[in-house]
Design a protein around this motif. Sequence first.
Motif, PDB file in Angstrom:
ATOM      1  N   VAL A 219       0.818  -1.216   0.000  1.00  0.00           N
ATOM      2  CA  VAL A 219       0.000   0.000   0.000  1.00  0.00           C
ATOM      3  C   VAL A 219       0.851   1.265   0.000  1.00  0.00           C
ATOM      4  CG1 VAL A 219      -1.961  -1.129   1.099  1.00  0.00           C
ATOM      5  CG2 VAL A 219      -0.268   0.047   2.524  1.00  0.00           C
ATOM      6  N   GLY A 220       2.189   1.122  -0.127  1.00  0.00           N
ATOM      7  CA  GLY A 220       2.991   2.296  -0.391  1.00  0.00           C
ATOM      8  C   GLY A 220       4.159   2.585   0.515  1.00  0.00           C
TER       9      GLY A 220
ATOM     10  N   VAL B 157       6.798  10.226 -14.024  1.00  0.00           N
ATOM     11  CA  VAL B 157       6.724   9.157 -15.017  1.00  0.00           C
ATOM     12  C   VAL B 157       5.377   9.233 -15.707  1.00  0.00           C
ATOM     13  CG1 VAL B 157       6.747   6.665 -15.416  1.00  0.00           C
ATOM     14  CG2 VAL B 157       8.226   7.655 -13.654  1.00  0.00           C
ATOM     15  N   THR B 158       5.397   9.152 -17.043  1.00  0.00           N
ATOM     16  CA  THR B 158       4.149   9.092 -17.801  1.00  0.00           C
ATOM     17  C   THR B 158       4.182   7.878 -18.716  1.00  0.00           C
ATOM     18  OG1 THR B 158       5.032  10.520 -19.551  1.00  0.00           O
ATOM     19  CG2 THR B 158       3.809  11.592 -17.770  1.00  0.00           C
TER      20      THR B 158
ATOM     21  N   LEU C 104       1.887   8.434 -14.000  1.00  0.00           N
ATOM     22  CA  LEU C 104       1.802   7.275 -13.111  1.00  0.00           C
ATOM     23  C   LEU C 104       2.137   7.713 -11.696  1.00  0.00           C
ATOM     24  CD1 LEU C 104       3.591   4.440 -15.137  1.00  0.00           C
ATOM     25  CD2 LEU C 104       1.161   5.061 -15.098  1.00  0.00           C
ATOM     26  N   SER C 105       1.367   7.241 -10.752  1.00  0.00           N
ATOM     27  CA  SER C 105       1.603   7.566  -9.349  1.00  0.00           C
ATOM     28  C   SER C 105       2.506   6.500  -8.746  1.00  0.00           C
ATOM     29  CB  SER C 105       0.272   7.627  -8.585  1.00  0.00           C
ATOM     30  OG  SER C 105       0.502   7.919  -7.216  1.00  0.00           O
TER      31      SER C 105
ATOM     32  N   LYS D 246       1.484  -1.087 -11.904  1.00  0.00           N
ATOM     33  CA  LYS D 246       1.217   0.278 -12.350  1.00  0.00           C
ATOM     34  C   LYS D 246       1.595   0.485 -13.808  1.00  0.00           C
ATOM     35  CE  LYS D 246       1.613   2.133  -7.689  1.00  0.00           C
ATOM     36  NZ  LYS D 246       2.327   3.055  -6.753  1.00  0.00           N
ATOM     37  N   LEU D 247       2.560  -0.303 -14.292  1.00  0.00           N
ATOM     38  CA  LEU D 247       2.940  -0.231 -15.705  1.00  0.00           C
ATOM     39  C   LEU D 247       2.015  -1.058 -16.594  1.00  0.00           C
ATOM     40  CD1 LEU D 247       6.830  -0.557 -15.401  1.00  0.00           C
ATOM     41  CD2 LEU D 247       5.570   1.491 -16.110  1.00  0.00           C
ATOM     42  N   GLY D 248       1.127  -1.842 -15.972  1.00  0.00           N
ATOM     43  CA  GLY D 248       0.217  -2.683 -16.737  1.00  0.00           C
ATOM     44  C   GLY D 248       0.826  -3.986 -17.194  1.00  0.00           C
TER      45      GLY D 248
END
Length: 241
Positions: free
Chosen positions: A100-101, A154-155, A161-162, A213-215
Amino acid sequence: MVDSGAERRRALVIEDAADVRLLLCETLRQAGFDTTGAGTGSQGLEMADRLRPDLVTLDLTLPDIDGIEVCRQLRARTSAYLIMLTGRDEETDRLTGLEVGADDYMIKPFSPRELRARVGAMFRRPRLADPDEPGELAPLRSGDLVLDRERREVTLGGVPLSLTRTEFDILAMIMSRPGRVWERETLGRQIWQTDWLGDAHVLDVHIANLRRKLGDRAKGGGRWVRTVRGVGYSFEGPRES
């Protein structure tokens, strides 16, 4: 140790035990931080909004809000480095916190010297993205993935992207050498700037979160990050799934 010539960074200590809270505040003060303590999760969240800390230490056992939930809410509010402190030697607690971070964790009782070393390593990370490139750091690009090391953004396909700071640092490191296979121990030393790697799951969980997050697919040969079985990881860039 935080550079005394630089603007002093702020640390928030969320810990319900007064003696431990005082120890943490004093330890971080000696490391160069302006420190503030909070005895409950709700107080800690309010202080995080007001103080905008650079570092948060978070006890997982709090009297009002579960520490994992506090961690989740903190990550939605701040990009500060976040270290979990727990007296519970439960792997599921630690892994859930990382998922969770949180950036790292320490199990009580902890050594103030080790805490200072871990914190010092965290704040050296932004200089590690490409140690061979002097001066201004150009963005790293691979297909529609862009990592801006100066802005720490980062995009993917133009969509931001978070990423946590640790996820960003890992991605910056592996993107700087596409195709290189990073042994887990080497990558861990580069990211944490210490020979101490702690629980091997820490790096694996951060990689898994980054992939999500990158898929990428959950395991093995994702579009961006590839697992080299028994060795480590590599950045492959876009390719057909």
